[in-house]
Design an enzyme around this catalytic site. Structure first.
Site, PDB file in Angstrom:
ATOM      1  N   CYS A  83       2.809   7.027   5.060  1.00 53.47           N
ATOM      2  CA  CYS A  83       1.954   6.044   4.377  1.00 53.47           C
ATOM      3  C   CYS A  83       0.842   5.546   5.289  1.00 53.47           C
ATOM      4  O   CYS A  83      -0.033   4.791   4.845  1.00 53.47           O
ATOM      5  CB  CYS A  83       2.782   4.876   3.883  1.00 53.47           C
ATOM      6  SG  CYS A  83       4.407   5.374   3.285  1.00 53.47           S
ATOM      7  N   HIS A 332      -0.687   1.533  -4.285  1.00 53.99           N
ATOM      8  CA  HIS A 332      -0.383   2.191  -3.004  1.00 53.99           C
ATOM      9  C   HIS A 332      -0.342   3.705  -3.168  1.00 53.99           C
ATOM     10  O   HIS A 332       0.726   4.307  -3.168  1.00 53.99           O
ATOM     11  CB  HIS A 332       0.953   1.634  -2.485  1.00 53.99           C
ATOM     12  CG  HIS A 332       1.378   2.148  -1.147  1.00 53.99           C
ATOM     13  ND1 HIS A 332       0.493   2.598  -0.191  1.00 53.99           N
ATOM     14  CD2 HIS A 332       2.617   2.264  -0.593  1.00 53.99           C
ATOM     15  CE1 HIS A 332       1.174   2.984   0.876  1.00 53.99           C
ATOM     16  NE2 HIS A 332       2.460   2.801   0.659  1.00 53.99           N
TER      17      HIS A 332
END
Lengths: 386, 131
Positions: A83, A332
């Site tokens: 991420c 996200h």
């Protein structure tokens, strides 16, 4: 090292973008950044993407995206740090210009997460955890952050309300962001009573599954001056890793990679946390934002939760965090997140944040903190109005 | 899951085998090629103790596909008597009675199945000491 500035920003709307493909998303953000910067060419391009192989079966992104961006034979590559891939792309581009290897570089990030089932997305995201010693046993990503949350609550008395307050604040900010996936407000009660995912984390403690892309153009301060754009200088960059497996870490209540990456960035910038006006941080789960606040040295361990309840990190607080809505509300798309954080910091420093979420304090120095997995990697960047 | 991938880890998962650094005494689980504390590269093979205390836990309610039929289930990290920590499912427990610091023992259990015709994976789970 040469001085480096961000001169162009672009991003797609984040969300469940059924009508746009993986490559369309990236190219849309990339073109927006090129237009914003007003550059006539790129020397190279670095793309952050966590796992397009698992999400859409596509690798070899540097070449694919360069082709669809109309950049023939461009030096283009893809970097990965779960991420934190977007943050790593930004750092890679920064270092390339600082070292005089290139003059104009695009740092982009992209993820297309809704072309597979929820099960498939859970599996793909779990690739950032330890497959053999965490995922094998049934741990999920929310589960890993839940393990940290329970440890934090047990050690410091962190409460349900403190977690909820992070979600409430970030959704409030995100409600003013036209690019956000979930631009609506939530209440403390809604967060506390939302569906359980991994105790104590509920669905409104979690960032969503998102499609989206973001891109920024970096160049030297000299070239930036000629372009006539506001010059947002990158004054600090830090990168650090930690054990992926939580059981291999000494302390489950702190994020060591974040602390070390921040120390490196502060040292390069010649600043401390006290010199920073606001930050975009990696709130993939509500507990993450609290732990990041403490790991950055903004609050002593155990004190971040009360600070959020007090409104100290709200838009009008003394240290606003996640003015964009954060990962929680903005969304996200994992590989894009680190670059989208830079987009928000640049907007705030230029005074261009939309719909009333522009900070009134006339900020001069902003910071991003982008984290991979359950804290196994972290990129921290500090930017200043030149 | 390909059988060799499971077989490769069997000494850890079936017998709790770990490495003890011959220089600094650091115990690594699973096995590693270099000691993360002192950089030494020789390890003595030891077996981990089968009891410990729960350091943290959660209850997974949204599970990945291999585990959906088990949800909700508890997962925790335990610290064993020699300081080694490991993550596993907590079996045979009453979810609402779990708490940090409670005693657990390690038992050999089935972990997951790879469809109707695939490989069965075995390994360790924690069981609260109250049973």
């Amino acid at each position: 090292m040469r001085d480096v500035a961000v001169v162009g920003i672009g991003m797609t709307k984040f969300g469940e973008i059924w009508e746009k493909s993986f490559r369309d998303l990236y190219v849309e953000a990339a073109l927006a950044a090129i237009d914003d910067a007003g550059v006539d060419h790129l020397d190279s391009m670095v793309i952050g993407c966590m796992t397009s192989g698992l999400f859409v079966g596509q690798e070899h992104l540097g070449s694919l995206m360069a082709d669809y961006l109309g950049q023939k034979q461009l030096a283009a590559s893809r970097v990965e740090s779960a991420c934190a891939s977007g943050g790593l792309a930004f750092r890679t581009a920064f270092l390339e210009i600082a070292s005089a290897a290139s003059d104009i570089v695009m740092a982009g990030g992209v993820e297309k997460m809704t072309d597979i089932s929820g099960d498939g997305a859970t599996y793909a995201l779990a690739a950032a955890a330890d497959q053999e010693y965490e995922v094998f046993h049934g741990a999920t990503f929310p589960g890993l952050y839940a393990l940290m949350a329970v440890a934090h609550m047990n050690k410091y008395g962190t409460t349900r309300d403190m977690l909820s307050a992070v979600a409430v604040k970030n959704h409030h900010n995100g409600s003013m962001n036209p690019y956000a996936q979930y631009p609506f407000k939530v209440t403390m009660d809604q967060v506390a009573k939302s569906v359980k995912v991994a105790d104590p984390l509920n669905i409104l403690d979690c960032s969503p599954i998102t499609d989206g892309a973001a891109a920024v153009i970096l160049t030297t301060v000299e070239i930036a001056k000629k372009l006539g754009k506001p010059i947002i200088k990158i004054i600090g960059s830090g990168h650090a890793t930690d054990a992926i497996a939580l059981h291999s870490r000494d302390d489950l209540t702190t994020l060591k990679a974040t602390t070390v990456a921040a120390e490196k960035a502060f040292k390069m910038a010649g600043k401390t946390i006290k010199d920073i006006d606001f930050a975009e941080v990696h709130d993939c789960f509500t507990i993450a934002e609290l732990m990041v606040m403490e790991s950055l040295g903004l609050y002593t361990p155990g004190k971040a939760g009360q600070a959020v309840l007090n409104g100290e990190t709200a838009l009008d607080g003394k240290f606003p965090i996640n003015t964009s809505g954060g990962l929680k509300s903005k969304g996200h798309p994992v590989g894009a997140t680190g670059v989208a954080q830079v987009v928000e910091v640049v907007k705030q420093l230029r005074g261009e944040a939309e719909n009333g979420r522009q900070l009134k304090s006339n900020p001069k120095v902003g910071m991003t903190q982008n984290m991979g997995g359950s804290g196994g990697s972290t990129l921290v960047h500090i930017m200043e109005v030149a | 899951m390909f059988p060799s991938r499971i077989w490769r880890e069997s000494k850890h998962r079936y017998r709790l085998e770990a490495g003890k650094c011959k220089k600094c005494g650091k115990i690594v689980f699973p096995y590693r090629l270099i000691c993360p504390e002192c950089g030494h590269r020789e390890f003595e093979n030891i077996n981990l103790p089968d009891t410990g205390k729960l350091v943290t836990y959660t209850v997974i309610r949204v599970a990945p596909s291999q585990f959906t039929d088990q949800a909700p289930y508890a997962v925790g990290i335990a610290e064993l008597a020699n300081g080694v920590r490991l993550l596993a499912q907590i079996a045979d427990c009453e979810i609402e009675k779990l708490k940090v610091g409670m005693d657990i023992r390690i038992e050999f259990r089935r972990i997951q199945t790879d469809g109707h015709h695939g490989v069965l994976s075995y390994g360790y789970k924690f069981v609260p000491k109250w049973y």
